[in-house]
Design a protein around this motif. Structure first.
Motif, PDB file in Angstrom:
ATOM      1  N   ARG A 105      -2.298 -11.530   4.998  1.00 21.94           N
ATOM      2  CA  ARG A 105      -1.264 -12.394   4.419  1.00 21.94           C
ATOM      3  C   ARG A 105      -0.832 -11.964   3.018  1.00 21.94           C
ATOM      4  NH1 ARG A 105      -4.862 -17.885   3.297  1.00 21.94           N
ATOM      5  NH2 ARG A 105      -6.281 -16.998   1.749  1.00 21.94           N
ATOM      6  N   GLU A 106      -1.573 -11.079   2.373  1.00 19.12           N
ATOM      7  CA  GLU A 106      -1.255 -10.705   0.993  1.00 19.12           C
ATOM      8  C   GLU A 106      -0.181  -9.625   0.908  1.00 19.12           C
ATOM      9  OE1 GLU A 106      -5.074  -9.631  -0.487  1.00 19.12           O
ATOM     10  OE2 GLU A 106      -5.744 -11.708  -0.713  1.00 19.12           O
ATOM     11  N   GLY A 107       0.150  -9.001   2.037  1.00 20.69           N
ATOM     12  CA  GLY A 107       1.202  -7.999   2.051  1.00 20.69           C
ATOM     13  C   GLY A 107       0.721  -6.631   1.603  1.00 20.69           C
ATOM     14  N   PRO A 108       1.546  -5.593   1.785  1.00 21.69           N
ATOM     15  CA  PRO A 108       1.158  -4.229   1.425  1.00 21.69           C
ATOM     16  C   PRO A 108       1.068  -4.028  -0.094  1.00 21.69           C
ATOM     17  CG  PRO A 108       2.981  -4.241   3.008  1.00 21.69           C
ATOM     18  CD  PRO A 108       2.840  -5.627   2.491  1.00 21.69           C
ATOM     19  N   ASP A 109       0.221  -3.095  -0.498  1.00 21.98           N
ATOM     20  CA  ASP A 109       0.102  -2.689  -1.895  1.00 21.98           C
ATOM     21  C   ASP A 109       0.987  -1.466  -2.106  1.00 21.98           C
ATOM     22  OD1 ASP A 109      -1.765  -4.665  -2.562  1.00 21.98           O
ATOM     23  OD2 ASP A 109      -3.434  -3.447  -1.826  1.00 21.98           O
ATOM     24  N   THR A 110       1.996  -1.591  -2.947  1.00 27.10           N
ATOM     25  CA  THR A 110       3.057  -0.589  -3.007  1.00 27.10           C
ATOM     26  C   THR A 110       3.035   0.289  -4.246  1.00 27.10           C
ATOM     27  OG1 THR A 110       4.548  -2.196  -4.058  1.00 27.10           O
ATOM     28  CG2 THR A 110       4.585  -2.074  -1.652  1.00 27.10           C
ATOM     29  N   HIS A 111       2.150   0.037  -5.204  1.00 27.59           N
ATOM     30  CA  HIS A 111       2.196   0.766  -6.466  1.00 27.59           C
ATOM     31  C   HIS A 111       1.064   1.794  -6.543  1.00 27.59           C
ATOM     32  CE1 HIS A 111       4.463  -3.001  -7.667  1.00 27.59           C
ATOM     33  NE2 HIS A 111       5.322  -2.016  -7.743  1.00 27.59           N
ATOM     34  N   TRP A 112       1.444   3.005  -6.917  1.00 29.05           N
ATOM     35  CA  TRP A 112       0.529   4.144  -6.834  1.00 29.05           C
ATOM     36  C   TRP A 112       0.421   4.877  -8.176  1.00 29.05           C
ATOM     37  CZ3 TRP A 112      -1.644   4.866  -1.999  1.00 29.05           C
ATOM     38  CH2 TRP A 112      -0.988   4.258  -0.917  1.00 29.05           C
ATOM     39  N   LEU A 113      -0.703   5.547  -8.350  1.00 29.96           N
ATOM     40  CA  LEU A 113      -0.811   6.595  -9.356  1.00 29.96           C
ATOM     41  C   LEU A 113       0.063   7.771  -8.931  1.00 29.96           C
ATOM     42  CD1 LEU A 113      -4.702   6.711  -9.665  1.00 29.96           C
ATOM     43  CD2 LEU A 113      -3.167   5.989 -11.495  1.00 29.96           C
ATOM     44  N   PRO A 114       0.426   8.662  -9.885  1.00 30.13           N
ATOM     45  CA  PRO A 114       0.960   9.948  -9.434  1.00 30.13           C
ATOM     46  C   PRO A 114      -0.019  10.581  -8.447  1.00 30.13           C
ATOM     47  CG  PRO A 114       1.181   9.712 -11.813  1.00 30.13           C
ATOM     48  CD  PRO A 114       0.362   8.548 -11.344  1.00 30.13           C
ATOM     49  N   ARG A 115       0.499  11.245  -7.436  1.00 34.26           N
ATOM     50  CA  ARG A 115      -0.355  11.704  -6.348  1.00 34.26           C
ATOM     51  C   ARG A 115      -1.438  12.683  -6.834  1.00 34.26           C
ATOM     52  NH1 ARG A 115       0.506  11.948  -1.106  1.00 34.26           N
ATOM     53  NH2 ARG A 115       2.763  11.743  -1.318  1.00 34.26           N
ATOM     54  N   PRO A 116      -2.722  12.348  -6.632  1.00 32.84           N
ATOM     55  CA  PRO A 116      -3.782  13.308  -6.934  1.00 32.84           C
ATOM     56  C   PRO A 116      -3.749  14.468  -5.935  1.00 32.84           C
ATOM     57  CG  PRO A 116      -4.636  11.060  -6.700  1.00 32.84           C
ATOM     58  CD  PRO A 116      -3.246  11.061  -6.161  1.00 32.84           C
ATOM     59  N   ASP A 117      -4.331  15.592  -6.325  1.00 34.45           N
ATOM     60  CA  ASP A 117      -4.329  16.751  -5.434  1.00 34.45           C
ATOM     61  C   ASP A 117      -5.126  16.513  -4.158  1.00 34.45           C
ATOM     62  OD1 ASP A 117      -2.755  18.211  -7.177  1.00 34.45           O
ATOM     63  OD2 ASP A 117      -4.482  19.021  -8.265  1.00 34.45           O
ATOM     64  N   TRP A 118      -6.080  15.576  -4.210  1.00 36.85           N
ATOM     65  CA  TRP A 118      -6.903  15.349  -3.014  1.00 36.85           C
ATOM     66  C   TRP A 118      -6.200  14.446  -1.988  1.00 36.85           C
ATOM     67  CZ3 TRP A 118      -7.301  10.203  -2.732  1.00 36.85           C
ATOM     68  CH2 TRP A 118      -7.426   9.455  -3.893  1.00 36.85           C
ATOM     69  N   SER A 119      -5.091  13.824  -2.361  1.00 35.51           N
ATOM     70  CA  SER A 119      -4.412  12.880  -1.458  1.00 35.51           C
ATOM     71  C   SER A 119      -3.446  13.620  -0.544  1.00 35.51           C
ATOM     72  CB  SER A 119      -3.656  11.828  -2.278  1.00 35.51           C
ATOM     73  OG  SER A 119      -2.985  10.912  -1.427  1.00 35.51           O
ATOM     74  N   ALA A 120      -3.664  13.521   0.756  1.00 36.44           N
ATOM     75  CA  ALA A 120      -2.844  14.242   1.733  1.00 36.44           C
ATOM     76  C   ALA A 120      -1.662  13.416   2.225  1.00 36.44           C
ATOM     77  CB  ALA A 120      -3.709  14.672   2.923  1.00 36.44           C
ATOM     78  N   TRP A 121      -1.850  12.106   2.379  1.00 43.73           N
ATOM     79  CA  TRP A 121      -0.797  11.247   2.932  1.00 43.73           C
ATOM     80  C   TRP A 121      -1.048   9.826   2.462  1.00 43.73           C
ATOM     81  CZ3 TRP A 121       3.222  12.445   6.490  1.00 43.73           C
ATOM     82  CH2 TRP A 121       3.935  11.350   6.958  1.00 43.73           C
ATOM     83  N   ARG A 122       0.020   9.129   2.066  1.00 45.76           N
ATOM     84  CA  ARG A 122      -0.138   7.735   1.672  1.00 45.76           C
ATOM     85  C   ARG A 122       1.157   6.990   1.933  1.00 45.76           C
ATOM     86  NH1 ARG A 122      -0.477   8.314  -4.984  1.00 45.76           N
ATOM     87  NH2 ARG A 122       1.711   8.876  -5.319  1.00 45.76           N
ATOM     88  N   GLU A 123       1.016   5.726   2.321  1.00 44.97           N
ATOM     89  CA  GLU A 123       2.187   4.911   2.621  1.00 44.97           C
ATOM     90  C   GLU A 123       1.788   3.442   2.683  1.00 44.97           C
ATOM     91  OE1 GLU A 123       5.284   4.135   6.286  1.00 44.97           O
ATOM     92  OE2 GLU A 123       4.623   6.172   5.915  1.00 44.97           O
TER      93      GLU A 123
END
Length: 523
Positions: free
Chosen positions: A448-466
């Motif tokens: 019920r809290e909804g998606p979390d939409t705010h991110w850090l600049p993409r770290p090198d270890w992050s392959a996919w996020r949405e």
């Protein structure tokens, strides 16, 4: 292990990163919250997602959440079991049945029947307690024995029940003005292991008066070992009980996993215990026919009598900690097909000298990778996440346990908590490491809290996020290859393709635990 994308041109080489760098970027992130909101995987960061306003729970009168008006006193209020999703059909009277693994060759069937409303001293005290001050009403908290019997009859043919098992005396619990129904649990297969990969037809009774539920069915798990591969696991987190939750379940059914791992935050009851009843009714058409295994999230820890309590979570589900040598229902492990699966507790002591860490070290050391080549770990709070929500909340647990996961060549770590999807490359201590696990955060089940939409600049270890609601499946294809797929709710339920799909190939590190130490010595 290395990754092979199923769609070309969507992966880039993994560069180096460190947690010191990640911490530094928090300052920068605060300045780019709007810019980074909703940035997604290997599409463009120019695509922005607007977070939905929280919708709240579905009404308790919703057809998937309400008790069926014609259900009799023995109709289960919560039944759970093991069966393939392809056989799921809506059964409104089966509102709270759950099946879980209970050790080699055994499964536990849990369900709830309505509690006695009169003719017991407890009921009289309950009615009187409603007029007491709230502090005294809270003193009613507790689990107790309740009238009734717990019986499961089962067999290999529909309508032919050749075996019967009884459980212990059922229990109930009370919190404030809430009295639970009668909580039943029966383990079948204790007197001899259930045959593997076999359809089991069963019915339950909570009255002992010859009044039975309708028939259910499940398929027992295959024998443990690589010969049982391929095998499809479903993975879901932070489910809740909203319209989005129902969409997630619909997509999960279409994906057809043989069993499901839910990485915490089940019902979002948050102290409203009637919402445990409605949530279990919502999932019962699935959990009565397929194994669902849980680890706890922060929303399972509810305050009662002014202190945190796991009362509802530990009372309503069978958590097979004793079968895996764990002293707590908040962490345990089990074998399934060609995998050893570990469920860790993010909200119980996890320090380097804790009972959980000691148990984890012994559990991982005992894994036979020839028998269970795949080693999977589930927890609620993620070790790696580039989302600003819950940022680095699991840092203490990461520091105390991450080395163990690398030393024992864990293949994949699943987590939730953050209401968005993110998959990492192989990463250890913030830097690329081919002998480290891949981390997949899947706390996007529909809460019920909804998606979390705010991110850090993409770290090198992050392959996919949405930040979209969805679920995942892990196909263990053989001893060396697996296919991970993440499916969005907003895509067609009949869509063949997944938003994120990647082939996992186990490297030497993950096939030979000694290679991990050799790689470390050579570094």
């Amino acid at each position: 292990m290395y990754l092979s994308r199923s769609r070309s041109g969507m992966e880039t080489a993994m560069g180096s990163a460190s947690f010191a760098r990640q911490a530094l970027t928090v300052v920068l992130a605060l300045a780019c919250v709007t810019l980074c909101a909703g940035s997604q995987g290997d599409f463009s960061n120019s695509l922005h997602f607007v977070r939905k306003a929280p919708k709240g729970h579905l009404p308790a009168t919703h057809t998937r959440l309400a008790r069926h008006p014609s259900a009799g006193p023995s109709a289960p209020e919560q039944v759970s079991s093991v069966l393939g999703f392809e056989k799921v059909t809506p059964l409104p009277r089966a509102s709270q049945i759950h099946i879980s693994l209970a050790g080699p060759g055994a499964v536990a069937v849990n369900w709830v029947t309505p509690g006695p409303e009169t003719s017991s001293s407890h009921s009289i005290l309950h009615r009187l307690s409603r007029h007491l001050p709230i502090q005294l009403r809270h003193a009613r908290l507790g689990r107790r024995l309740c009238p009734g019997t717990s019986i499961v009859q089962y067999g290999l043919e529909s309508g032919v029940y050749t075996s019967q098992a009884r459980g212990a005396v059922p229990t109930c619990y009370s919190v404030g003005d809430y009295d639970s129904g009668v909580l039943h649990e029966v383990v079948i297969g204790l007197d001899g292991p259930l045959p593997a990969s076999t359809d089991i037809f069963y019915r339950v009774s909570g009255s002992g008066a010859g009044v039975w539920s309708e028939e259910y069915a499940f398929t027992t798990p295959p024998p443990v070992g690589p010969a049982s591969l391929p095998y499809r696991l479903g993975v879901i987190g932070d489910l809740g009980q909203t319209e989005d939750s129902l969409e997630t379940l619909e997509h999960m059914v279409a994906s057809g996993p043989a069993s499901v791992m839910l990485v915490g935050d089940l019902s979002y009851a948050d102290g409203d215990h009637e919402r445990w009843d409605t949530w279990n009714r919502m999932v019962s058409p699935l959990t009565s026919r397929s194994v669902w295994m849980f680890t706890e999230g922060n929303h399972e820890r509810e305050r009662a009598s002014g202190v945190p309590s796991w009362l509802a979570y530990t009372s309503r589900f069978h958590l097979p900690h004793a079968a895996s040598g764990s002293g707590s229902p908040l962490y345990y492990s089990y074998d399934l097909a060609g995998a050893h699966v570990v469920m860790l507790g993010s909200y119980t002591d996890h320090g380097a000298d804790s009972d959980q860490a000691e148990w984890l070290a012994a559990d991982l050391a005992a894994v036979d990778r020839a028998r269970t080549p795949w080693l999977l770990v589930n927890m609620h709070a993620p070790f790696y996440s580039s989302n600003l929500n819950h940022l680095r909340e699991a840092e203490a647990m990461r520091v105390s346990m991450e080395t163990l996961l690398r030393q024992h060549a864990v293949d994949v770590v699943f987590a939730g908590h953050v209401h968005a999807y993110e998959r990492s490359y192989h990463v250890y201590d913030g830097a690329p490491d081919p002998c480290a696990p891949i981390y997949s955060n899947i706390g996007d089940g529909g809460n019920r809290e909804g998606p979390d939409t705010h991110w850090l600049p993409r770290p090198d270890w992050s392959a996919w996020r949405e930040p979209s609601f969805g679920h995942g499946t892990l196909d263990l294809l053989n001893s060396t290859h697996a296919q991970w797929r993440w499916v969005r709710n907003k895509d067609s339920v009949t869509a063949v393709d997944a938003a994120d799909a990647v082939t996992l190939v186990r490297s030497e590190c993950h096939m030979d635990r000694g290679a991990v130490d050799r790689a470390a010595a050579a570094a």
